[in-house]
Scaffold this motif. Structure first.
Motif, mmCIF file in Angstrom:
data_model
loop_
_atom_site.group_PDB
_atom_site.id
_atom_site.type_symbol
_atom_site.label_atom_id
_atom_site.label_comp_id
_atom_site.label_asym_id
_atom_site.label_seq_id
_atom_site.Cartn_x
_atom_site.Cartn_y
_atom_site.Cartn_z
ATOM 1 N N ARG A 63 1.875 45.225 10.575
ATOM 2 C CA ARG A 63 1.475 45.594 12.210
ATOM 3 C C ARG A 63 0.592 46.732 11.939
ATOM 4 O O ARG A 63 0.675 47.481 11.005
ATOM 5 C CB ARG A 63 2.459 45.357 12.996
ATOM 6 N N ASP A 64 -0.442 46.790 12.979
ATOM 7 C CA ASP A 64 -1.314 48.032 13.200
ATOM 8 C C ASP A 64 -0.637 48.941 14.113
ATOM 9 O O ASP A 64 -0.090 48.639 15.251
ATOM 10 C CB ASP A 64 -2.582 47.505 13.839
ATOM 11 N N VAL A 65 -0.517 50.182 13.740
ATOM 12 C CA VAL A 65 0.205 51.303 14.652
ATOM 13 C C VAL A 65 -1.141 52.282 14.820
ATOM 14 O O VAL A 65 -1.846 52.675 13.819
ATOM 15 C CB VAL A 65 1.095 51.743 13.990
ATOM 16 N N LEU A 66 -1.345 52.809 16.001
ATOM 17 C CA LEU A 66 -2.516 53.737 16.361
ATOM 18 C C LEU A 66 -1.786 54.980 16.828
ATOM 19 O O LEU A 66 -0.645 54.879 17.472
ATOM 20 C CB LEU A 66 -3.498 53.057 17.284
ATOM 21 N N LEU A 67 -2.483 55.968 16.479
ATOM 22 C CA LEU A 67 -1.843 57.465 16.908
ATOM 23 C C LEU A 67 -2.895 58.027 17.916
ATOM 24 O O LEU A 67 -3.963 57.914 17.972
ATOM 25 C CB LEU A 67 -1.868 58.330 15.685
ATOM 26 N N GLY A 68 -2.214 58.324 19.207
ATOM 27 C CA GLY A 68 -2.825 59.010 20.218
ATOM 28 C C GLY A 68 -2.135 59.811 21.072
ATOM 29 O O GLY A 68 -1.102 60.552 20.365
ATOM 30 N N LEU A 69 -2.726 60.265 22.082
ATOM 31 C CA LEU A 69 -2.239 61.256 22.957
ATOM 32 C C LEU A 69 -0.806 60.854 23.711
ATOM 33 O O LEU A 69 -0.041 61.353 24.278
ATOM 34 C CB LEU A 69 -3.113 61.813 23.845
ATOM 35 N N ASP A 70 -0.814 59.435 23.998
ATOM 36 C CA ASP A 70 0.212 58.873 24.591
ATOM 37 C C ASP A 70 0.480 57.558 24.182
ATOM 38 O O ASP A 70 0.078 57.054 23.134
ATOM 39 C CB ASP A 70 -0.063 58.557 26.264
ATOM 40 N N SER A 71 1.754 57.236 24.235
ATOM 41 C CA SER A 71 2.487 56.032 23.835
ATOM 42 C C SER A 71 2.036 54.848 24.618
ATOM 43 O O SER A 71 2.436 54.787 25.826
ATOM 44 C CB SER A 71 4.007 55.869 23.566
ATOM 45 N N HIS A 72 1.687 53.607 24.207
ATOM 46 C CA HIS A 72 1.606 52.404 24.781
ATOM 47 C C HIS A 72 1.632 51.191 23.993
ATOM 48 O O HIS A 72 0.946 51.227 22.874
ATOM 49 C CB HIS A 72 -0.082 52.325 25.459
ATOM 50 N N ILE A 73 2.509 50.280 24.438
ATOM 51 C CA ILE A 73 2.685 49.028 23.797
ATOM 52 C C ILE A 73 2.473 47.858 24.780
ATOM 53 O O ILE A 73 2.951 47.688 25.927
ATOM 54 C CB ILE A 73 4.186 49.029 23.405
ATOM 55 N N ASP A 74 1.512 47.144 24.235
ATOM 56 C CA ASP A 74 0.890 46.041 25.072
ATOM 57 C C ASP A 74 1.026 44.612 24.182
ATOM 58 O O ASP A 74 0.157 44.630 23.385
ATOM 59 C CB ASP A 74 -0.518 46.277 25.709
ATOM 60 N N TYR A 86 1.475 60.905 18.898
ATOM 61 C CA TYR A 86 1.470 61.472 17.304
ATOM 62 C C TYR A 86 2.282 62.684 17.325
ATOM 63 O O TYR A 86 2.677 63.004 16.052
ATOM 64 C CB TYR A 86 -0.197 61.946 16.986
ATOM 65 N N ARG A 87 2.668 63.240 18.265
ATOM 66 C CA ARG A 87 3.527 64.489 18.276
ATOM 67 C C ARG A 87 5.063 64.005 18.321
ATOM 68 O O ARG A 87 6.064 64.861 17.454
ATOM 69 C CB ARG A 87 3.405 65.341 19.599
ATOM 70 N N ARG A 88 5.386 62.803 18.797
ATOM 71 C CA ARG A 88 6.601 62.459 18.978
ATOM 72 C C ARG A 88 7.286 61.357 18.438
ATOM 73 O O ARG A 88 8.402 61.403 18.061
ATOM 74 C CB ARG A 88 7.062 62.598 20.461
ATOM 75 N N ALA A 89 6.434 60.300 17.960
ATOM 76 C CA ALA A 89 7.011 59.065 17.528
ATOM 77 C C ALA A 89 7.250 59.043 16.131
ATOM 78 O O ALA A 89 6.624 59.724 15.393
ATOM 79 C CB ALA A 89 5.984 58.163 17.664
ATOM 80 N N PRO A 90 8.779 58.767 15.757
ATOM 81 C CA PRO A 90 9.181 58.723 14.354
ATOM 82 C C PRO A 90 8.312 58.188 13.293
ATOM 83 O O PRO A 90 7.866 58.663 12.466
ATOM 84 C CB PRO A 90 10.582 58.066 14.444
ATOM 85 N N ILE A 91 7.492 57.061 13.853
ATOM 86 C CA ILE A 91 6.729 56.185 13.064
ATOM 87 C C ILE A 91 5.248 56.849 12.798
ATOM 88 O O ILE A 91 4.786 56.722 11.650
ATOM 89 C CB ILE A 91 6.354 54.758 13.805
ATOM 90 N N ALA A 92 5.025 57.839 13.609
ATOM 91 C CA ALA A 92 3.934 58.650 13.066
ATOM 92 C C ALA A 92 3.987 59.525 11.741
ATOM 93 O O ALA A 92 2.984 59.655 11.182
ATOM 94 C CB ALA A 92 3.550 59.593 14.319
ATOM 95 N N GLU A 93 5.263 59.731 11.392
ATOM 96 C CA GLU A 93 5.561 60.480 10.216
ATOM 97 C C GLU A 93 4.803 59.585 9.015
ATOM 98 O O GLU A 93 4.534 60.365 8.221
ATOM 99 C CB GLU A 93 7.001 60.870 10.111
#
Length: 714
Positions: A63-74, A86-93
């Motif tokens: 799956r594709d994961v994008l890093l941005g200023l806010d979280s959105h799942i659609d 990008y600052r808080r999501a664990p997967i961003a690490e």
């Protein structure tokens, strides 16, 4: 300074048309961008859809994961779309810590998630459409509607001139350092060390010219010249920040002078004040309000002190007159005196009064004057009268040349009122202690306006010493006296105000070495006026010696820093002794892009220069923390907001106020935009200080609109 809207180009780059595989990547990013815009339709307006993309494979599903200023799942969008903060999501690490092909393992909501990072890209946008995408060995870039592959587009390549050492090689020189010192110093620096050891020296020069080096080494020169007459414990080195204190201590260790005390001004005056004024509250205020800090450090406060002394003269004269039936003669005699020291007014006024007194009155009047003289060293009420009385503070506003305001007076008086309140622990001392414990273990007043109750401000210490001096002509009480220094070093002297310098002057019992650079005045309440005023406040006389060559920074950094100063710059630009890589400037859409780009660039620098000392220097502490939160996901990085620099290889993230006098191999400025650095003299000097910490190269990032302070250097 070379700048691009979305990236830094290398000087030599390969350009070719895209391969079929690379066209697939471009098409894929366009699809993801469209889906992300749809997912973020209720998100942050005006922000690009994302700035980083990774493809992960977990539990057999890609799956594709994008890093941005806010979280959105659609999940309704084609193929589903996930944009994470990008600052808080664990997967961003995973993006920050892994390379394509690496396995990962992270904790998400208490469970372990594993997988493989298949691909990762940095992406920049123009008008919500992808315009540049990183790929191995370069980037795909759209120019004039045509996509091309280019090498070295998005991230800079740091470099240093051949043969130039890293900063870490300049520390820890060991016992041979003192013997080799002459070979390590330039002729103009050596000339200053050869000055008369009994002379006071003022060393001025641009950033990197060796002011601190000369000031510290002069202590060693004086120790050698005086031999048995020099006691290292009688020398004192004063610096503005803890980072410079650590550096000075390290230099003195190399010189065999461990016994020389190095203190920040705040630490030094705190210790002296608490010894001499034992009645001081145990706690300091968490933070002095800006208006109060400005008033307490401003030279115009001397006007308010003058008014306070006149008021005290009237009060004590009225007391003696009233008790001893002087019919106004005593009051007239004392109020006519204009001596700056209240004790002198009282003594000389007493001579006049006693000469006119009858033999019967004379013994009583003598005792009355002695009693008033004994009380002069008590300055507790004077402090709170001075900073709590709006009428007295109005004298400072009047003489401040517009620097101080009535609003600042109100803030200072209200702050003082709250400080004089009793803290809750005292007001509720009759209540059972167990019932006063808060759920989070903090005091009852923490986080409330009452947090300052029963406190003193760090700025009050210098005011107390000035009041004591103006009342008695001494810097001692029954509890103790100010310790004296046979040799005093004041580094970055431009950071200290007149009232602070006067305390140091009272502590000086010998000669001094003073070092500074007015282009590095970065305290909004520093009020530096001139070096003549600095010397006058210290109570010393000398002529300035100038170091006109910068030995730290290569020519491109000096040129850019000089241009940034603009009207604040000296008439002559400092001379450089070497060339170096260009100052790099990248303009990016927002702080998210900047943080990710910094983290990515630091990963590359850690591979190519593992022994380099790198500083990411933000405008303020809050920005430094935010950048650290991101960078620490990519590689080990230290957040330094207390001056505790390692002076060792690695990455340290800090704010401008922490780095005066320090140097690093590479410097990254992550927030050189208009909001952080408006076009003011103060902010020009702050940027100048940040750039001139670098020995080899600087990279400036401007998230959003670039600071106009950069206009002269781009």
């Amino acid at each position: 300074m070379a700048a691009e809207n979305i990236g830094v180009r290398s000087q030599a780059r390969a350009v070719r048309e895209l391969t079929a595989g690379e066209w697939i990547i471009v098409a894929e990013q366009k699809r993801l961008a469209a889906a992300a815009r749809e997912a973020a339709r209720r998100g942050k307006a005006g922000a690009p859809p994302y700035f980083a993309h990774m493809r992960i494979c977990s539990a057999g599903r890609a799956r594709d994961v994008l890093l941005g200023l806010d979280s959105h799942i659609d999940t309704s969008a084609e193929g589903g779309i996930t944009v994470v903060d990008y600052r808080r999501a664990p997967i961003a690490e995973v993006f920050f810590a892994c390379e394509p092909g690496d396995e990962y393992e992270i904790e998400v909501n208490g469970r372990t998630v594993t997988g493989i990072l298949e691909r990762r890209h940095l992406v920049t946008f123009e008008e919500d459409e992808p315009s540049a995408i990183t790929v191995p060995n370069g980037a795909l870039r759209q120019v004039d509607g045509t996509w091309r592959f280019e090498t070295g587009v998005l991230l800079p390549t740091f470099s240093r001139a051949p043969g130039q050492p890293l900063a870490v090689d300049l520390f820890g020189r060991g016992p041979d350092f003192q013997r080799n010192m002459a070979a390590l110093l330039s002729s103009d620096q050596t000339a200053l060390l050869e000055r008369d050891p009994n002379e006071t020296v003022l060393v001025l020069g641009a950033a990197g010219s060796g002011k601190t080096t000369v000031a510290i080494h002069r202590v060693a020169s004086i120790a050698r010249a005086r031999k048995g007459d020099f006691d290292p414990k009688k020398a004192l080195v004063i610096v503005p920040e803890a980072g410079l204190r650590h550096l000075a201590e390290r230099m003195l260790r190399d010189l065999g002078l461990d016994a020389v005390a190095v203190r920040t001004f705040d630490d030094w005056i705190r210790a002296e004040a608490r010894r001499i004024f034992p009645w001081l509250p145990a706690r300091e205020a968490p933070e002095t309000p800006l208006g109060a800090r400005r008033i307490k450090r401003h030279p115009a406060l001397f006007s308010a002190i003058d008014a306070l002394l006149d008021q005290r003269t009237r009060e004590l004269a009225a007391r003696i007159d009233r008790v001893h039936a002087g019919r106004g003669a005593i009051q007239r005699a004392l109020e006519a005196r204009r001596e700056p020291i209240l004790e002198k007014r009282l003594e000389r006024g007493a001579v006049e009064v006693l000469a006119a007194a009858s033999p019967k009155q004379r013994p009583l009047l003598e005792e009355a004057f002695r009693e008033e003289l004994r009380k002069l060293e008590d300055v507790r009420e004077d402090l709170y009268a001075l900073v709590g009385d709006r009428a007295l503070l109005a004298h400072a506003v009047r003489d401040s040349g517009g620097d101080l305001t009535r609003a600042g007076v109100e803030q200072t008086a209200e702050h003082t009122r709250r400080q004089l309140d009793e803290p809750s622990e005292i007001r509720f001392a009759h209540v059972d202690a167990d019932r006063l414990v808060t759920l989070d273990g903090r005091s009852l007043d923490d986080g409330t306006p009452d947090a300052v109750a029963g406190t003193v401000d760090i700025e009050d210490y210098a005011v107390l010493f000035e009041l004591l001096w103006r009342k008695t002509g001494r810097t001692q009480t029954r509890a103790g006296k100010l310790r004296r220094a046979r040799h005093l070093v004041v580094d970055e002297a431009q950071s200290l105000t007149s009232i602070e310098l006067r305390v140091l002057g009272h502590a000086l019992h010998g000669n001094a070495t003073i070092a500074g650079d007015e282009a590095q005045v970065i305290d909004g309440d520093g009020y530096f006026t001139s070096w003549d005023d600095t010397l006058s406040a210290l109570g010393v006389r000398t002529t300035a010696s100038y170091l006109k060559t910068s030995y730290r920074c290569p020519r491109p950094i000096l040129d850019a820093a000089y241009a940034i100063l603009g009207p604040e710059a000296a008439a002559a630009k400092p001379a450089a002794v070497r060339d170096g890589g260009p100052v790099l400037h990248t303009v990016l859409p927002n702080e998210g892009h900047a943080a990710v780009f910094v983290a990515e660039a630091l990963r590359g620098l850690a591979r190519t220069e593992p022994r380099a000392m790198v500083a990411v220097i933000a405008h303020d502490a809050a920005t430094a923390r935010a950048v650290h939160d991101v960078v620490a996901r990519a590689l080990p990085a230290r957040l330094v907001l207390d001056g505790d620099f390692a002076f060792a290889p690695g990455v340290e993230i800090t704010e401008v106020a922490q780095v005066k006098g320090l140097e690093f191999d590479y410097v990254i400025v992550p927030d050189a935009n208009a909001p952080s650095y408006p076009d003011t003299p103060l902010h020009r000097r702050m940027l100048h200080v940040a750039l001139t910490r670098a020995i080899h190269q600087v990279w400036i990032l401007s998230p959003g609109e670039p600071s106009r302070c950069l206009a002269g250097g781009t």
